[in-house]
Design a protein around this motif. Structure first.
Motif, PDB file in Angstrom:
ATOM      1  N   TYR A 202      -3.379   3.935   7.368  1.00 16.44           N
ATOM      2  CA  TYR A 202      -3.541   3.705   5.934  1.00 16.44           C
ATOM      3  C   TYR A 202      -3.551   2.197   5.757  1.00 16.44           C
ATOM      4  O   TYR A 202      -2.513   1.552   5.836  1.00 16.44           O
ATOM      5  N   VAL A 204      -4.365  -0.870   3.484  1.00 21.22           N
ATOM      6  CA  VAL A 204      -4.689  -1.571   2.246  1.00 21.22           C
ATOM      7  C   VAL A 204      -4.214  -3.008   2.400  1.00 21.22           C
ATOM      8  O   VAL A 204      -3.060  -3.242   2.765  1.00 21.22           O
ATOM      9  N   LYS A 205      -5.118  -3.969   2.187  1.00 30.41           N
ATOM     10  CA  LYS A 205      -4.748  -5.382   2.276  1.00 30.41           C
ATOM     11  C   LYS A 205      -5.048  -6.027   0.947  1.00 30.41           C
ATOM     12  O   LYS A 205      -6.218  -6.241   0.626  1.00 30.41           O
ATOM     13  N   GLU A 236      -7.766  12.704   2.373  1.00 29.13           N
ATOM     14  CA  GLU A 236      -6.542  12.319   1.675  1.00 29.13           C
ATOM     15  C   GLU A 236      -6.211  10.849   1.921  1.00 29.13           C
ATOM     16  O   GLU A 236      -5.830  10.127   1.009  1.00 29.13           O
ATOM     17  N   HIS A 237      -6.355  10.407   3.181  1.00 26.56           N
ATOM     18  CA  HIS A 237      -6.043   9.010   3.499  1.00 26.56           C
ATOM     19  C   HIS A 237      -7.058   8.057   2.869  1.00 26.56           C
ATOM     20  O   HIS A 237      -6.697   7.095   2.208  1.00 26.56           O
ATOM     21  N   SER A 240      -6.919   8.098  -0.953  1.00 35.07           N
ATOM     22  CA  SER A 240      -5.678   7.477  -1.452  1.00 35.07           C
ATOM     23  C   SER A 240      -5.811   5.955  -1.413  1.00 35.07           C
ATOM     24  O   SER A 240      -5.353   5.249  -2.317  1.00 35.07           O
ATOM     25  N   GLU A 244      -5.655   3.667  -4.633  1.00 34.65           N
ATOM     26  CA  GLU A 244      -4.619   2.636  -4.784  1.00 34.65           C
ATOM     27  C   GLU A 244      -5.261   1.302  -5.187  1.00 34.65           C
ATOM     28  O   GLU A 244      -4.782   0.608  -6.086  1.00 34.65           O
TER      29      GLU A 244
END
Lengths: 336, 222
Positions: A202, A204-205, A236-237, A240, A244
């Motif tokens: 997962y 996110v940066k 889902e990953h 998401s 986000e």
């Protein structure tokens, strides 16, 4: 001065695997939206083959669009075309058709940014006026919002696009593109039957995200888990992560609308996730209708009318295609 | 005495994407209560994993940032099951507001100082992970505080450092488009002054590489 409803713009879209021609009135009515898609026999899009396909179907799609709209070529006010971003050979085919039509009819040519067009058609069709837009397709994944004259990019993928992530995984899993059922849709159907969440990366940066590691990890998990469970976990990953990032842009800009556009907009699970964050931030959520979600000519035609009305036309000698034309390099003076 | 003070003094000051920030009191000190709220859009197991991970790692990174010489709020308490961190309240404007109202010269000095701080983090193997001008605050005494290390990590790799600065550049471009270039130049000059010219040049190259890797960037080679 003619009535807006009797001024027409013809739009040509050819940035990737779809060749589309649409017709829009200056008042915002879509009179025609015809297309023909190149389907690779194996693997992903072969740019030269896609371009060959576009050249072959151009004439038929053009005739279909004009006859559906009930508009004669000589009644057109301008010709818009997708000038970028996209695949070079594909873009050039559409641009060639556009230049030929504009010169023959002696009417202005309007080069349109493909990403801007996805946002504009979404706004036109849903009534959104100032949204945070998630544009997710096979070639693009970005979160944009309007700020001082341009659509600014608040987040985007650092590597591959969301649609590309699904397509590559799908091909690894042995799924094939079928007419009327893109790989993404096949994955969505399988994912609906999945139950177990397999742990995947997962990443996110800040407001950006990375999807390439996810494809590799999900493909490797096909050895250990059912296809349904891996499809479920991949969705889902990945969803998401984009949700986000969209929520961060929403909180940052404090806008009150969220718009989902691009080919992946068809996915119900992604729609559901975005609906949740929109509600949490008192924002109105809308999804572009399916026929305008994938690449289409109507979005180019409509954006062409907006540009034309603000004096933005493209002389033939400046109509060279721009393969990497970022959305935040384009002035959009039609937004106040 | 480990219950969260929910007296009338507690009020929501920011509902962010990831967490809600409450201004409250902690043993007579003004404090921020940061609560990572459950996200119902993602599966519960994934949600719990993400929130716990960030709640544990954020205070650790903030502590290590202090060791590296970068000011961060003091941590008063961490409650992992509730994804809650209670920390010092730093009074002062966000860099986002400051940059927009500052003179060109003042902007330059603020951005140089930001660059110095980023270099201090990187030198010690710390990556902030979400460098925006909303996450940098200037206290009344002039000290620049970095907050919100929720997406941070420990990483010595050039790649991570490049992405960290690339994100700051992007934040400047989207939020301060009128003068982002001079700001980023100043950031890089401060960065270079602390980390050394040779290393700064390498990171700068990396940033360009990351941008070329992105889709639809004009500089990218065909």
């Amino acid at each position: 001065m003619k009535n807006l409803e009797s001024k027409y713009c013809l739009g040509i879209e050819s940035s990737a695997d779809d060749f589309g021609i649409g017709l829009a009135t200056f008042g915002g009515e879509i009179l025609a939206n015809k297309s023909d898609s190149y389907i690779p026999t194996e693997g992903g899009i072969h740019p030269r083959e896609a371009a060959r396909h576009h050249a072959e179907v151009a004439d038929t799609v053009l005739q279909e669009a004009l006859s559906k709209a009930g508009v004669k070529a000589k009644e057109l006010t301008c010709i818009a075309f997708s000038q970028g971003p996209g695949l070079g050979p594909s873009l050039r085919t559409g641009a060639t058709v556009a230049r030929a039509l504009a010169s023959y009819l002696k009417i202005p040519l309007v080069g349109v940014n493909h990403s801007v067009a996805h946002i504009e058609i979404g706004k036109l069709q849903t009534g959104a006026t100032d949204p945070v837009t998630l544009y997710a397709s096979g070639g693009n994944t970005m979160v944009t919002a309007y700020e001082s004259g341009r659509y600014r990019v608040f987040g985007e993928t650092l590597d591959i696009a969301l649609g590309n992530c699904l397509d590559v995984f799908g091909r690894e899993a042995g799924l094939k593109t079928k007419k009327g059922l893109p790989i993404g849709a096949a994955i969505e159907q399988l994912a609906a039957k999945g139950e177990k969440l397999v742990p995947l990366p997962y990443v996110v940066k800040g407001m950006d995200l990375s999807l390439s590691g996810l494809v590799t990890a999900a493909s490797a998990q096909l050895q250990n888990h059912s296809l349904e469970d891996v499809c479920f976990s991949l969705q889902e990953h990945a969803f998401s992560m984009v949700t986000e990032v969209t929520e961060r842009a929403l909180a940052h800009t404090e806008k009150k609308q969220v718009l989902l556009t691009g080919g992946v907009a068809a996915n119900k699970r992604l729609q559901a996730m975005l609906a949740v964050i929109s509600a949490e931030h008192d924002a109105q959520f809308s999804v572009v209708p399916l026929q305008y979600a994938t690449d289409n000519g109507a979005m180019i035609a409509w954006t062409g009318t907006l540009a034309y009305r603000h004096g933005l036309t493209t002389p033939i000698d400046e109509s060279i295609v721009k393969l990497r034309w970022r959305v935040d390099k384009v002035d959009v003076p039609w937004i106040q | 005495m480990d219950t969260i003070d929910k007296t009338p003094k507690t009020r929501l000051i920011k509902k962010g994407a990831e967490a809600s920030l409450f201004l409250s009191e902690w043993h007579n000190r003004r404090a921020i209560i940061k609560v990572r709220i459950p996200k119902s859009y993602r599966p519960a197991a994934l949600d719990m994993q993400i929130r716990s991970y960030r709640t544990v790692h954020e205070p650790q990174l903030m502590h290590e940032a202090k060791t590296a010489g970068v000011a961060t709020p003091l941590i008063y308490m961490v409650k992992v099951p509730e994804s809650t961190i209670i920390m010092q309240y730093i009074e002062g404007p966000q860099m986002k507001t400051l940059l927009n109202s500052a003179s060109k010269q003042h902007r330059r000095s603020l951005c140089t100082e930001i660059g110095r701080n980023v270099a201090r983090l990187h030198k010690d193997g710390l990556i902030h992970g979400d460098l925006t001008t909303s996450n940098i605050i200037q206290a009344p005494d002039g000290t620049i505080y970095f907050v919100d290390f929720g997406l941070g990590e420990k990483n010595m790799e050039l790649e991570a450092q490049g992405v960290d600065l690339h994100l700051l550049k992007r934040a400047l471009q989207s939020t301060h488009f009128g003068f982002w270039e001079e700001c980023f130049q100043a950031v890089m000059s401060g960065y270079s002054a602390v980390i050394g010219e040779v290393q700064a040049e390498k990171v700068y190259e990396k940033i360009s590489e990351i941008e070329r890797r992105g889709r639809y960037v004009e500089e990218r080679k065909q």
